[in-house]
Scaffold this active site. Structure first.
Site, PDB file in Angstrom:
ATOM      1  N   TRP A  24       0.855  -1.187   0.000  1.00  0.00           N
ATOM      2  CA  TRP A  24       0.000   0.000   0.000  1.00  0.00           C
ATOM      3  C   TRP A  24       0.893   1.239   0.000  1.00  0.00           C
ATOM      4  O   TRP A  24       1.862   1.324   0.751  1.00  0.00           O
ATOM      5  CB  TRP A  24      -0.890  -0.037   1.247  1.00  0.00           C
ATOM      6  CG  TRP A  24      -1.761   1.155   1.445  1.00  0.00           C
ATOM      7  CD1 TRP A  24      -2.607   1.741   0.545  1.00  0.00           C
ATOM      8  CD2 TRP A  24      -1.902   1.910   2.661  1.00  0.00           C
ATOM      9  NE1 TRP A  24      -3.273   2.806   1.115  1.00  0.00           N
ATOM     10  CE2 TRP A  24      -2.850   2.935   2.407  1.00  0.00           C
ATOM     11  CE3 TRP A  24      -1.328   1.820   3.928  1.00  0.00           C
ATOM     12  CZ2 TRP A  24      -3.228   3.862   3.383  1.00  0.00           C
ATOM     13  CZ3 TRP A  24      -1.701   2.735   4.891  1.00  0.00           C
ATOM     14  CH2 TRP A  24      -2.640   3.742   4.622  1.00  0.00           C
TER      15      TRP A  24
ATOM     16  N   ASP B 180      -1.132  -5.599   9.208  1.00  0.00           N
ATOM     17  CA  ASP B 180      -2.044  -4.527   8.810  1.00  0.00           C
ATOM     18  C   ASP B 180      -3.318  -5.217   8.325  1.00  0.00           C
ATOM     19  O   ASP B 180      -3.320  -5.883   7.283  1.00  0.00           O
ATOM     20  CB  ASP B 180      -1.418  -3.683   7.699  1.00  0.00           C
ATOM     21  CG  ASP B 180      -2.288  -2.484   7.304  1.00  0.00           C
ATOM     22  OD1 ASP B 180      -3.395  -2.342   7.873  1.00  0.00           O
ATOM     23  OD2 ASP B 180      -1.873  -1.707   6.425  1.00  0.00           O
TER      24      ASP B 180
ATOM     25  N   LYS C  44     -13.420  -0.178   5.336  1.00  0.00           N
ATOM     26  CA  LYS C  44     -13.972  -1.044   4.293  1.00  0.00           C
ATOM     27  C   LYS C  44     -15.109  -1.920   4.803  1.00  0.00           C
ATOM     28  O   LYS C  44     -16.198  -1.942   4.225  1.00  0.00           O
ATOM     29  CB  LYS C  44     -12.862  -1.925   3.714  1.00  0.00           C
ATOM     30  CG  LYS C  44     -11.625  -1.179   3.245  1.00  0.00           C
ATOM     31  CD  LYS C  44     -11.926  -0.190   2.145  1.00  0.00           C
ATOM     32  CE  LYS C  44     -10.658   0.346   1.485  1.00  0.00           C
ATOM     33  NZ  LYS C  44      -9.751   1.091   2.350  1.00  0.00           N
TER      34      LYS C  44
END
Length: 462
Positions: free
Chosen positions: A190, A271, A307
């Site tokens: 990311w 993560d 999300k």
């Protein structure tokens, strides 16, 4: 009728320069004209015919600050908005969209917010560590409510500013208490991971992850690089739905990754941004973290609810540190709070209450799981349809099965920068230049069009 005219005395260039020099003398720091609180002034000379005037102009103290480069992902959205084509697609930003390509607020979130209004809850400051009910709920979602590590109180949890803020607090902890320790991040990862560790002054390097030849996982390279890392390094792992590739290790590969990390005395740093959103199952998407915890390993884990609950703008997440003892967890939590206090003082309450209400109410919790399955199911459906179209339309014999092997909202297409540019310039498909597309922004109706764009870009652009 005589016209009236204003006349100016002629000023010689030498006189004008003399005047300017005198002004400059008066503007030297320490002069009465300059003053203690005044900003320095620069002199500019303007000529109007035969008249030359010296004009004082403010010079900014910030003239040495350069323009920052535009954000690569947010820039995609801006370009998309400016495009007038009816066929345009925004596959750049990782945010869920309906089949009509509209933002979606979960029904259970609306119910939780209505409950909050009915209760008339106040807007008082939260403690530094955040909402207690949220911290309990988020740790239980991550590790499992019956996990011994929770009953033994070995997990230090504080609420953070979504995943980014939680990662940043953890990075500060590493910089402060593990000086010189390196963080290993996947290649690619990311985009914000590198920014976070750079700003926290934590050194990082990459381990191999993506294999462009197979558009899959370079597992041997990953293992080799983790083995070669200095003992005691932090290994940043995507708990599920790897961003940007969508390529996750298999359960057997996770076991081997854990073996190597234990052998080298590394510290796993997860993560987890997509728990429940990748597979549709909260437990399945947390299995990697729980595997490491079951082995008795100490670890860090950042969480986000952007999300899986669609709380993008609420900025709600957490940083968890699993320690070897309850006493260590108490000390670690005190230092996490110490880091958070000057950084943002205390976290926002609204999103935390939504999470606590959804998880704490059995009816809401079940409804949330149903909605997560629906969202994950829609993405799986367009993933399958995209693969079907690619396979049917591409007569070259290329194997597109990697699309189905990937998981989560992203797909790494294997397209290079020039091919990605063609996707945008010719086909009005907006995506990041590394070839990543967000399937969450794709509708079933646009799958055939996207397949045409990918095939054209792959075969006709080098």
């Amino acid at each position: 009728m005589a016209s009236s005219m204003m006349s100016f005395p002629s000023v010689s260039p030498s006189a004008a320069m003399s005047f300017q020099d005198k002004c400059k003398d008066k503007l030297k720091p320490g002069s009465a004209f300059f003053g203690k609180e005044k900003q320095p002034l620069s002199m500019k000379t303007k000529s109007h015919g035969r008249v030359t005037m010296a004009v004082a102009v403010n010079a900014s103290r910030f003239d040495n600050i350069t323009m920052a480069p535009p954000d690569p992902i947010l820039g995609v959205s801006e370009a998309f908005k400016a495009d007038t084509s009816d066929m345009k697609l925004n596959l750049g930003v990782g945010a869920y969209r309906t089949e009509e390509l509209q933002p979606y607020v979960l029904k259970v979130v609306k119910k939780a917010e209505n409950l909050m209004l009915e209760r008339g809850e106040n807007k008082e400051y939260l403690p530094i560590e955040g909402l207690a009910a949220f911290n309990k709920a988020t740790a239980e979602l991550l590790f499992g409510a019956d996990n011994p590590v929770l009953h033994e109180q070995r997990v230090a949890t504080i609420q953070g500013l979504s995943g980014t803020g939680s990662l940043r607090v953890a990075a500060a902890l590493i910089e402060r208490y593990f000086p010189g320790a390196k963080v290993l991040i996947s290649a690619p990862t990311w985009g914000n991971h590198k920014n976070i560790f750079n700003d926290a002054r934590v050194p990082w390097s990459e381990y191999r992850y993506y294999d462009p030849k197979t558009v899959g996982l370079d597992f041997e390279g990953m293992i080799a690089d983790i083995k070669e890392a200095p003992e005691g390094s932090f290994i940043l792992l995507h708990g599920c739905a790897h961003n940007p590739t969508g390529i996750d290790p298999t359960p057997e590969q996770w076991e081997k990754i854990a073996d190597v990390i234990q052998e080298k005395n590394h510290i796993p740093f997860f993560d987890v941004a997509y728990q429940g959103f990748a597979s549709g199952s909260l437990d399945e998407d947390a299995s990697s973290v729980r595997l490491f915890a079951a082995r008795g390993m100490e670890l860090l884990c950042a969480q986000s609810y952007s999300k899986n609950l669609g709380l993008y703008a609420e900025r709600v997440g957490a940083i968890n540190v699993l320690c070897s003892s309850a006493e260590a967890a108490v000390r670690v939590k005190s230092q996490l709070k110490r880091i958070a206090r000057p950084m943002y003082s205390n976290p926002p309450v609204h999103g935390a209450r939504i999470v606590a209400n959804v998880v704490g109410n059995p009816d809401f919790f079940n409804e949330w799981k149903d909605e997560m399955e629906m969202m994950a199911g829609r993405i799986k459906s367009v993933r399958q349809k995209l693969y079907n179209n690619l396979s049917a339309k591409d007569k070259s014999g290329k194997d597109w099965s990697f699309v189905l092997k990937q998981i989560g909202m992203f797909s790494f297409t294997g397209l290079n920068k020039a091919q990605s540019d063609n996707m945008t310039d010719k086909w009005h498909v907006y995506m990041t230049k590394d070839g990543r597309i967000s399937l969450a922004g794709l509708s079933a109706a646009k799958c055939e069009y996207l397949a045409d764009a990918i095939i054209d870009s792959y075969h006709n652009v080098s």
